[in-house]
Design an enzyme around this catalytic site. Structure first.
Site, PDB file in Angstrom:
ATOM      1  N   CYS A  22     -18.253   8.489  -0.467  1.00  7.47           N
ATOM      2  CA  CYS A  22     -19.578   8.902  -0.017  1.00  7.47           C
ATOM      3  C   CYS A  22     -19.560   8.829   1.499  1.00  7.47           C
ATOM      4  CB  CYS A  22     -20.669   8.028  -0.640  1.00  7.47           C
ATOM      5  SG  CYS A  22     -20.578   6.288  -0.187  1.00  7.47           S
ATOM      6  N   LYS A  23     -20.701   8.615   2.112  1.00  2.27           N
ATOM      7  CA  LYS A  23     -20.746   8.553   3.571  1.00  2.27           C
ATOM      8  C   LYS A  23     -20.183   7.233   4.103  1.00  2.27           C
ATOM      9  CE  LYS A  23     -23.813   9.038   7.531  1.00  2.27           C
ATOM     10  NZ  LYS A  23     -25.177   9.248   7.990  1.00  2.27           N
TER      11      LYS A  23
END
Length: 137
Positions: free
Chosen positions: A94-95
């Protein structure tokens, strides 16, 4: 006599806590945190499902090449994940690592056997030459 019963009860409680902690450690080994270099090696050597769990908008802006997008916060997340092959390894990112960690736990609970998670998410590695990054033009 009461003293002996108290000691025995304390002993059982202590053993119970220590074994439950051991069990928790063993279960957590199903999910392996990997660096970008380790991730690229896994992608090169194994038939892996690479999953970006960010939103479609985030995915459109920047992503690792050949990743598929399954939004962790989407109402269809469980249905989308059920389409993955539980027998094949899965690499999640993810981020920053929060959503992929939550997703990894869900996959483990769903019966996936080999789960990798990119340490620090795409933010940590977006300028690295270790991964093939695609950006919106």
């Amino acid at each position: 006599m009461i003293k002996k019963i108290g000691i025995i009860c304390c002993l059982f409680v202590t053993i119970g806590f220590s074994t439950s902690c051991l069990d928790a450690k063993v279960v957590d080994t199903d999910i392996k945190l990997v660096t970008a270099e380790e991730m690229q090696s896994i992608l090169d050597l194994e038939d892996v499902q690479l999953v970006d769990v960010r939103t479609p908008k985030e995915f459109e802006e920047i992503r690792i090449a050949n990743a598929q997008n399954i939004d962790f916060n989407s109402p269809t997340f469980d249905v989308d994940v059920s389409k993955l092959d539980k027998a094949k390894p899965v690499i999640l990112y993810c981020k920053g690592g929060v959503r992929s960690a939550k997703c990894a736990e869900k996959l483990k609970d769903a019966g996936f056997t080999k789960i990798y998670e990119l340490e620090g998410g795409i933010s940590k590695w977006q300028h690295s030459e270790k991964l093939k990054i695609e950006r919106k033009s």
